[in-house]
Design a protein around this motif. Sequence first.
Motif, PDB file in Angstrom:
ATOM      1  N   GLU A 189       0.846  -1.204   0.000  1.00 31.76           N
ATOM      2  CA  GLU A 189       0.000   0.000   0.000  1.00 31.76           C
ATOM      3  C   GLU A 189       0.875   1.246   0.000  1.00 31.76           C
ATOM      4  O   GLU A 189       1.820   1.370   0.765  1.00 31.76           O
ATOM      5  N   ASN A 190       0.527   2.175  -0.948  1.00 30.37           N
ATOM      6  CA  ASN A 190       1.247   3.445  -1.119  1.00 30.37           C
ATOM      7  C   ASN A 190       2.701   3.280  -1.553  1.00 30.37           C
ATOM      8  O   ASN A 190       3.518   4.179  -1.344  1.00 30.37           O
ATOM      9  N   GLU A 191       3.086   2.091  -2.107  1.00 30.35           N
ATOM     10  CA  GLU A 191       4.475   1.897  -2.595  1.00 30.35           C
ATOM     11  C   GLU A 191       4.423   1.656  -4.099  1.00 30.35           C
ATOM     12  O   GLU A 191       3.801   0.701  -4.566  1.00 30.35           O
ATOM     13  N   ALA A 192       5.040   2.522  -4.868  1.00 31.66           N
ATOM     14  CA  ALA A 192       4.951   2.459  -6.330  1.00 31.66           C
ATOM     15  C   ALA A 192       5.830   1.347  -6.890  1.00 31.66           C
ATOM     16  O   ALA A 192       6.847   0.978  -6.297  1.00 31.66           O
ATOM     17  N   PHE A 193       5.407   0.883  -8.052  1.00 25.48           N
ATOM     18  CA  PHE A 193       6.194  -0.139  -8.765  1.00 25.48           C
ATOM     19  C   PHE A 193       7.482   0.505  -9.273  1.00 25.48           C
ATOM     20  O   PHE A 193       7.432   1.619  -9.812  1.00 25.48           O
ATOM     21  N   PRO A 194       8.649  -0.125  -9.109  1.00 31.76           N
ATOM     22  CA  PRO A 194       9.907   0.507  -9.519  1.00 31.76           C
ATOM     23  C   PRO A 194       9.911   0.848 -11.007  1.00 31.76           C
ATOM     24  O   PRO A 194       9.444   0.071 -11.838  1.00 31.76           O
ATOM     25  N   ASP A 195      10.432   2.021 -11.320  1.00 29.15           N
ATOM     26  CA  ASP A 195      10.518   2.438 -12.717  1.00 29.15           C
ATOM     27  C   ASP A 195      11.820   3.197 -12.925  1.00 29.15           C
ATOM     28  O   ASP A 195      12.023   4.262 -12.314  1.00 29.15           O
ATOM     29  N   PRO A 196      12.769   2.687 -13.682  1.00 27.51           N
ATOM     30  CA  PRO A 196      12.701   1.419 -14.431  1.00 27.51           C
ATOM     31  C   PRO A 196      12.788   0.200 -13.497  1.00 27.51           C
ATOM     32  O   PRO A 196      13.162   0.339 -12.335  1.00 27.51           O
ATOM     33  N   LEU A 197      12.449  -0.991 -14.071  1.00 25.71           N
ATOM     34  CA  LEU A 197      12.320  -2.200 -13.260  1.00 25.71           C
ATOM     35  C   LEU A 197      13.612  -3.018 -13.293  1.00 25.71           C
ATOM     36  O   LEU A 197      13.998  -3.538 -14.336  1.00 25.71           O
ATOM     37  N   PRO A 198      14.321  -3.128 -12.140  1.00 23.29           N
ATOM     38  CA  PRO A 198      15.500  -4.015 -12.111  1.00 23.29           C
ATOM     39  C   PRO A 198      15.067  -5.486 -12.092  1.00 23.29           C
ATOM     40  O   PRO A 198      13.911  -5.803 -11.787  1.00 23.29           O
ATOM     41  N   ASP A 199      16.003  -6.353 -12.394  1.00 21.53           N
ATOM     42  CA  ASP A 199      15.705  -7.796 -12.372  1.00 21.53           C
ATOM     43  C   ASP A 199      16.975  -8.544 -11.972  1.00 21.53           C
ATOM     44  O   ASP A 199      18.010  -8.421 -12.634  1.00 21.53           O
ATOM     45  N   TYR A 200      16.899  -9.315 -10.891  1.00 23.02           N
ATOM     46  CA  TYR A 200      18.037 -10.091 -10.409  1.00 23.02           C
ATOM     47  C   TYR A 200      17.617 -11.560 -10.327  1.00 23.02           C
ATOM     48  O   TYR A 200      16.501 -11.872  -9.887  1.00 23.02           O
ATOM     49  N   LYS A 201      18.551 -12.414 -10.719  1.00 23.78           N
ATOM     50  CA  LYS A 201      18.195 -13.834 -10.770  1.00 23.78           C
ATOM     51  C   LYS A 201      19.418 -14.689 -10.458  1.00 23.78           C
ATOM     52  O   LYS A 201      20.534 -14.400 -10.895  1.00 23.78           O
ATOM     53  N   ILE A 202      19.193 -15.745  -9.678  1.00 23.90           N
ATOM     54  CA  ILE A 202      20.254 -16.709  -9.389  1.00 23.90           C
ATOM     55  C   ILE A 202      19.593 -18.078  -9.223  1.00 23.90           C
ATOM     56  O   ILE A 202      18.498 -18.191  -8.666  1.00 23.90           O
ATOM     57  N   GLY A 203      20.244 -19.109  -9.780  1.00 24.43           N
ATOM     58  CA  GLY A 203      19.646 -20.437  -9.678  1.00 24.43           C
ATOM     59  C   GLY A 203      20.421 -21.485 -10.452  1.00 24.43           C
ATOM     60  O   GLY A 203      21.509 -21.229 -10.978  1.00 24.43           O
ATOM     61  N   ALA A 204      19.847 -22.654 -10.486  1.00 23.64           N
ATOM     62  CA  ALA A 204      20.451 -23.781 -11.198  1.00 23.64           C
ATOM     63  C   ALA A 204      19.456 -24.288 -12.237  1.00 23.64           C
ATOM     64  O   ALA A 204      18.234 -24.160 -12.063  1.00 23.64           O
ATOM     65  N   TYR A 205      19.989 -24.848 -13.324  1.00 27.16           N
ATOM     66  CA  TYR A 205      19.128 -25.390 -14.376  1.00 27.16           C
ATOM     67  C   TYR A 205      19.710 -26.719 -14.846  1.00 27.16           C
ATOM     68  O   TYR A 205      20.906 -26.992 -14.697  1.00 27.16           O
ATOM     69  N   ALA A 206      18.870 -27.549 -15.407  1.00 28.10           N
ATOM     70  CA  ALA A 206      19.293 -28.871 -15.880  1.00 28.10           C
ATOM     71  C   ALA A 206      18.524 -29.223 -17.151  1.00 28.10           C
ATOM     72  O   ALA A 206      17.341 -28.889 -17.289  1.00 28.10           O
ATOM     73  N   THR A 207      19.217 -29.880 -18.062  1.00 28.30           N
ATOM     74  CA  THR A 207      18.584 -30.413 -19.270  1.00 28.30           C
ATOM     75  C   THR A 207      19.040 -31.861 -19.429  1.00 28.30           C
ATOM     76  O   THR A 207      20.176 -32.214 -19.096  1.00 28.30           O
ATOM     77  N   TRP A 208      18.178 -32.670 -19.955  1.00 31.63           N
ATOM     78  CA  TRP A 208      18.484 -34.104 -20.087  1.00 31.63           C
ATOM     79  C   TRP A 208      17.670 -34.684 -21.224  1.00 31.63           C
ATOM     80  O   TRP A 208      16.448 -34.549 -21.252  1.00 31.63           O
ATOM     81  N   GLU A 209      18.361 -35.305 -22.157  1.00 31.80           N
ATOM     82  CA  GLU A 209      17.673 -36.066 -23.202  1.00 31.80           C
ATOM     83  C   GLU A 209      17.601 -37.520 -22.758  1.00 31.80           C
ATOM     84  O   GLU A 209      18.630 -38.185 -22.608  1.00 31.80           O
ATOM     85  N   VAL A 210      16.392 -37.990 -22.541  1.00 34.53           N
ATOM     86  CA  VAL A 210      16.204 -39.366 -22.102  1.00 34.53           C
ATOM     87  C   VAL A 210      16.502 -40.304 -23.269  1.00 34.53           C
ATOM     88  O   VAL A 210      15.877 -40.201 -24.321  1.00 34.53           O
ATOM     89  N   ASP A 211      17.464 -41.181 -23.058  1.00 36.35           N
ATOM     90  CA  ASP A 211      17.921 -42.051 -24.156  1.00 36.35           C
ATOM     91  C   ASP A 211      16.981 -43.254 -24.304  1.00 36.35           C
ATOM     92  O   ASP A 211      17.332 -44.394 -23.979  1.00 36.35           O
TER      93      ASP A 211
END
Length: 491
Positions: A144-166
């Motif tokens: 309430e009463n807090e504006a959306f950031p403008d411009p909008l920053p974006d921070y991301k950290i994580g892990a990802y995995a890909t696998w082709e099932v043989d």
Amino acid sequence: MMNRYRKQTIINSFSISLVLLMFTACVPSLVKKTANKEVPANFHNSQDTLAAFVGTQKDTMSSAQINWKEFFTDPYLNNLIEVGLENNQELNITLQEIQISQNEVRARKGEYLPYIGLQAGGGIEKAAKYTRDGAVEENLNIRENEAFPDPLPDYKIGAYATWEVDVWNKLHNAKKASVFRYLSSVEGKNFMVTHLIAEIANSYYELLALDNQLEIIHQNIDIQSNALRIVKLQKQAARATELAVQRFEAEVAKTKSLQYDIQQQIVETENRINFLVGRYPQPIERNSAAFTDLVPKHIQTGIPSAMLENRPDIKQAELDLKAAALDIKVAKARFYPSLGISASLGYQAFNTKYLLKTPQSLLYSLAGDITAPLINRNAIKADYNSANAMQVQAVYNYERTVLNAYIEVANKVSRINNLEKSYDLVAHQVEALTKSIDISNGLFRNARADYMEVLLTQRDALESKFELIETKKKQMNALVNIYQALGGGWQ
């Protein structure tokens, strides 16, 4: 309502997968050729021709199983072989090819394992006000009463995995094919070792033969010079003519000229050996005096089926054949659907102080997809047809390698026996002509023989001694070559 929607989604996905499978199941049929691995029971139909220097065909023991350090007893030759196996550039190039094949196996193995990575990033975005995103940001409050950031920053950290099932073992078969090619490269190295050892040994025996031929020339020069001295004395006594003196002088000059040709061959042979052992020209240590006393050792050929286990080139061709058969399976699997799974887990927020808040900033995803070729599969068909053609090539190459190996052994076994008989006859010829030199010289001194008879006798004796040395060299080369043909040297 929601459960019904999920059930319908699963049914639709399953139906789509069945359709894909039906379309991709139409794989072109190819006729696979199999190799004929049968060999004759022995190396020759006639046992009598093999009796001299080779063992009976029923004996399963093969001389190829003897280590080269025991097969060759000359310490100078063994030292050259040892240096060559360490320094020969071509062999070292092959060792690097083995390393490349080993890395290929490692790469193929990694293809069917899940790929997991870490990801971190940051960015900034400014949405235009009169757009959907801009309008949403304008009217949305985080609190309430807090504006959306403008411009909008974006921070991301994580892990990802890909696998082709043989599913169809496409990746596993590709890895197995790489393993067979790696083992094939090892056998290729072993084949090069046998070839290198044989080349060094043959060159070494050629060098010993040249030394002995040079010694024979020096001995013959002494004999001819002595005959020239006698004919000059006879001319002074009016018992010979100037023509005889000139003919003897010409013969001495001809024999002396031969020594320089032999000396050049010695230099070239020494340098060939130095090249094989990977070093710049230098004198080759050797014992030439015992060359004529060398006796080819007894050879056991074993049975032809044992040759398949001993010859590295046959084992290499067989491994290439197995790899080519797996390549067909890999190419065939490309017609079928492939199943891929991807997943990610991490945190994302527009402000770093919220980045690690759980569960507000937590994000995750899990997805699976099935892909299959449907239209225009010409490239896959071409690869499949090419894999089949290469497999047929590998079959013919294996059969040719086995046939060539069998004929090599059969020819060299026969050559050993024939050279042994030839050496005995040439040795008898040398003995007779050596005696005839003294006889012709005595007759000439007593005016009972023409000078031409003396010259021809000396020439024939020189040629026969050269031929004896050449036959001895061929005997030793035949011994080396049969050892190589049976697959010896790499153990």
